[in-house]
Design a protein around this motif. Structure first.
Motif, PDB file in Angstrom:
ATOM      1  N   CYS A  22       8.681   6.570  -0.857  1.00  0.00           N
ATOM      2  CA  CYS A  22       7.322   6.869  -1.296  1.00  0.00           C
ATOM      3  C   CYS A  22       6.606   7.551  -0.142  1.00  0.00           C
ATOM      4  O   CYS A  22       6.449   6.959   0.935  1.00  0.00           O
ATOM      5  N   ALA A  23       6.190   8.791  -0.373  1.00  0.00           N
ATOM      6  CA  ALA A  23       5.433   9.534   0.630  1.00  0.00           C
ATOM      7  C   ALA A  23       3.959   9.406   0.312  1.00  0.00           C
ATOM      8  O   ALA A  23       3.526   9.749  -0.785  1.00  0.00           O
ATOM      9  N   ALA A  24       3.215   8.887   1.284  1.00  0.00           N
ATOM     10  CA  ALA A  24       1.783   8.651   1.093  1.00  0.00           C
ATOM     11  C   ALA A  24       0.974   9.626   1.926  1.00  0.00           C
ATOM     12  O   ALA A  24       1.241   9.814   3.107  1.00  0.00           O
ATOM     13  N   SER A  25       0.004  10.252   1.303  1.00  0.00           N
ATOM     14  CA  SER A  25      -0.931  11.111   2.024  1.00  0.00           C
ATOM     15  C   SER A  25      -2.346  10.639   1.723  1.00  0.00           C
ATOM     16  O   SER A  25      -2.571   9.921   0.753  1.00  0.00           O
ATOM     17  N   GLY A  26      -3.273  11.049   2.589  1.00  0.00           N
ATOM     18  CA  GLY A  26      -4.632  10.560   2.437  1.00  0.00           C
ATOM     19  C   GLY A  26      -4.705   9.086   2.764  1.00  0.00           C
ATOM     20  O   GLY A  26      -5.530   8.348   2.251  1.00  0.00           O
ATOM     21  N   TYR A  27      -3.848   8.692   3.642  1.00  0.00           N
ATOM     22  CA  TYR A  27      -3.641   7.288   3.959  1.00  0.00           C
ATOM     23  C   TYR A  27      -4.684   6.802   4.948  1.00  0.00           C
ATOM     24  O   TYR A  27      -5.090   7.522   5.827  1.00  0.00           O
ATOM     25  N   SER A  28      -5.106   5.580   4.809  1.00  0.00           N
ATOM     26  CA  SER A  28      -6.021   5.006   5.782  1.00  0.00           C
ATOM     27  C   SER A  28      -5.779   3.508   5.839  1.00  0.00           C
ATOM     28  O   SER A  28      -5.114   2.931   4.994  1.00  0.00           O
ATOM     29  N   TYR A  29      -6.307   2.892   6.836  1.00  0.00           N
ATOM     30  CA  TYR A  29      -6.133   1.459   6.967  1.00  0.00           C
ATOM     31  C   TYR A  29      -6.915   0.690   5.915  1.00  0.00           C
ATOM     32  O   TYR A  29      -6.810  -0.519   5.832  1.00  0.00           O
ATOM     33  N   ARG A  30      -7.703   1.386   5.121  1.00  0.00           N
ATOM     34  CA  ARG A  30      -8.342   0.715   4.000  1.00  0.00           C
ATOM     35  C   ARG A  30      -7.304   0.328   2.958  1.00  0.00           C
ATOM     36  O   ARG A  30      -7.579  -0.497   2.097  1.00  0.00           O
ATOM     37  N   SER A  31      -6.149   0.977   2.999  1.00  0.00           N
ATOM     38  CA  SER A  31      -5.071   0.622   2.077  1.00  0.00           C
ATOM     39  C   SER A  31      -4.315  -0.555   2.664  1.00  0.00           C
ATOM     40  O   SER A  31      -3.395  -0.381   3.444  1.00  0.00           O
ATOM     41  N   HIS A  32      -4.709  -1.714   2.287  1.00  0.00           N
ATOM     42  CA  HIS A  32      -4.162  -2.908   2.916  1.00  0.00           C
ATOM     43  C   HIS A  32      -2.754  -3.254   2.457  1.00  0.00           C
ATOM     44  O   HIS A  32      -1.986  -3.812   3.211  1.00  0.00           O
ATOM     45  N   CYS A  33      -2.432  -2.942   1.219  1.00  0.00           N
ATOM     46  CA  CYS A  33      -1.119  -3.265   0.682  1.00  0.00           C
ATOM     47  C   CYS A  33      -0.538  -2.039  -0.003  1.00  0.00           C
ATOM     48  O   CYS A  33      -1.248  -1.319  -0.701  1.00  0.00           O
ATOM     49  N   ILE A  34       0.733  -1.853   0.161  1.00  0.00           N
ATOM     50  CA  ILE A  34       1.450  -0.825  -0.592  1.00  0.00           C
ATOM     51  C   ILE A  34       2.734  -1.453  -1.089  1.00  0.00           C
ATOM     52  O   ILE A  34       3.364  -2.246  -0.386  1.00  0.00           O
ATOM     53  N   GLY A  35       3.071  -1.132  -2.320  1.00  0.00           N
ATOM     54  CA  GLY A  35       4.230  -1.808  -2.882  1.00  0.00           C
ATOM     55  C   GLY A  35       4.907  -0.999  -3.957  1.00  0.00           C
ATOM     56  O   GLY A  35       4.512   0.128  -4.267  1.00  0.00           O
ATOM     57  N   TRP A  36       5.948  -1.603  -4.512  1.00  0.00           N
ATOM     58  CA  TRP A  36       6.723  -0.985  -5.581  1.00  0.00           C
ATOM     59  C   TRP A  36       6.561  -1.801  -6.860  1.00  0.00           C
ATOM     60  O   TRP A  36       6.631  -3.034  -6.851  1.00  0.00           O
ATOM     61  N   VAL A  37       6.377  -1.077  -7.920  1.00  0.00           N
ATOM     62  CA  VAL A  37       6.189  -1.659  -9.247  1.00  0.00           C
ATOM     63  C   VAL A  37       7.188  -0.988 -10.173  1.00  0.00           C
ATOM     64  O   VAL A  37       7.493   0.197 -10.008  1.00  0.00           O
ATOM     65  N   ARG A  38       7.694  -1.716 -11.147  1.00  0.00           N
ATOM     66  CA  ARG A  38       8.601  -1.094 -12.103  1.00  0.00           C
ATOM     67  C   ARG A  38       8.170  -1.404 -13.517  1.00  0.00           C
ATOM     68  O   ARG A  38       7.545  -2.440 -13.772  1.00  0.00           O
ATOM     69  N   GLN A  39       8.518  -0.507 -14.404  1.00  0.00           N
ATOM     70  CA  GLN A  39       8.217  -0.728 -15.816  1.00  0.00           C
ATOM     71  C   GLN A  39       9.437  -0.352 -16.638  1.00  0.00           C
ATOM     72  O   GLN A  39       9.743   0.849 -16.807  1.00  0.00           O
ATOM     73  N   PRO A  40      10.164  -1.354 -17.135  1.00  0.00           N
ATOM     74  CA  PRO A  40      11.301  -1.069 -18.005  1.00  0.00           C
ATOM     75  C   PRO A  40      10.797  -0.514 -19.335  1.00  0.00           C
ATOM     76  O   PRO A  40       9.650  -0.758 -19.730  1.00  0.00           O
TER      77      PRO A  40
END
Length: 125
Positions: A22-40
């Motif tokens: 996952c490439a993140a841009s516009g990133y800042s420390y305000r983004s406290h959590c980043i994760g993976w989600v799936r939808q079958p």
């Protein structure tokens, strides 16, 4: 605003491995959590793994514990999901998501509207 672009999905036989990125841009420390989600297909979304940006602590859902792991490369604003011993029930659209709430967790990341378009993972038996 954070932009998230996933890659690395594909088709694999049961028992195989994939690594999603996952490439993140516009990133800042305000983004406290980043994760993976799936939808079958035809099912609700499920939070798979989350990483807490500040301290690097991670959480992995019980359904994938011992098989999946999440990691980050802060220098390059990348987050990875390493998936081993894949099963047919892991087939889903996988996407990364962020939540900048101070009390973010796997649940808030799962239902965050700040997410990428996703990458498809298909596991055949």
């Amino acid at each position: 605003q954070v932009q998230l672009v996933e890659s690395g999905g594909g088709s694999v036989q049961a028992g195989g491995s994939l690594r999603l990125a996952c490439a993140a841009s516009g990133y800042s420390y305000r983004s406290h959590c980043i994760g993976w989600v799936r939808q079958p297909p035809g099912k609700e979304r499920e939070g798979v793994a989350v990483i807490y940006i500040g301290g690097g602590r991670t959480y992995v859902a019980d359904s994938v514990k011992g098989r999946f792991s999440i990691s980050q490369d802060n220098a390059n604003n990348m987050v990875y999901l390493q998936m081993n011993s894949l099963k047919p029930e892991d087939t889903a659209l996988y996407y990364c998501a962020v939540d900048d709430g101070a009390n973010c967790d796997i649940a808030t990341v799962t239902w965050s509207n700040n997410r990428g378009q996703g990458t498809q993972v298909t596991v055949s038996s």
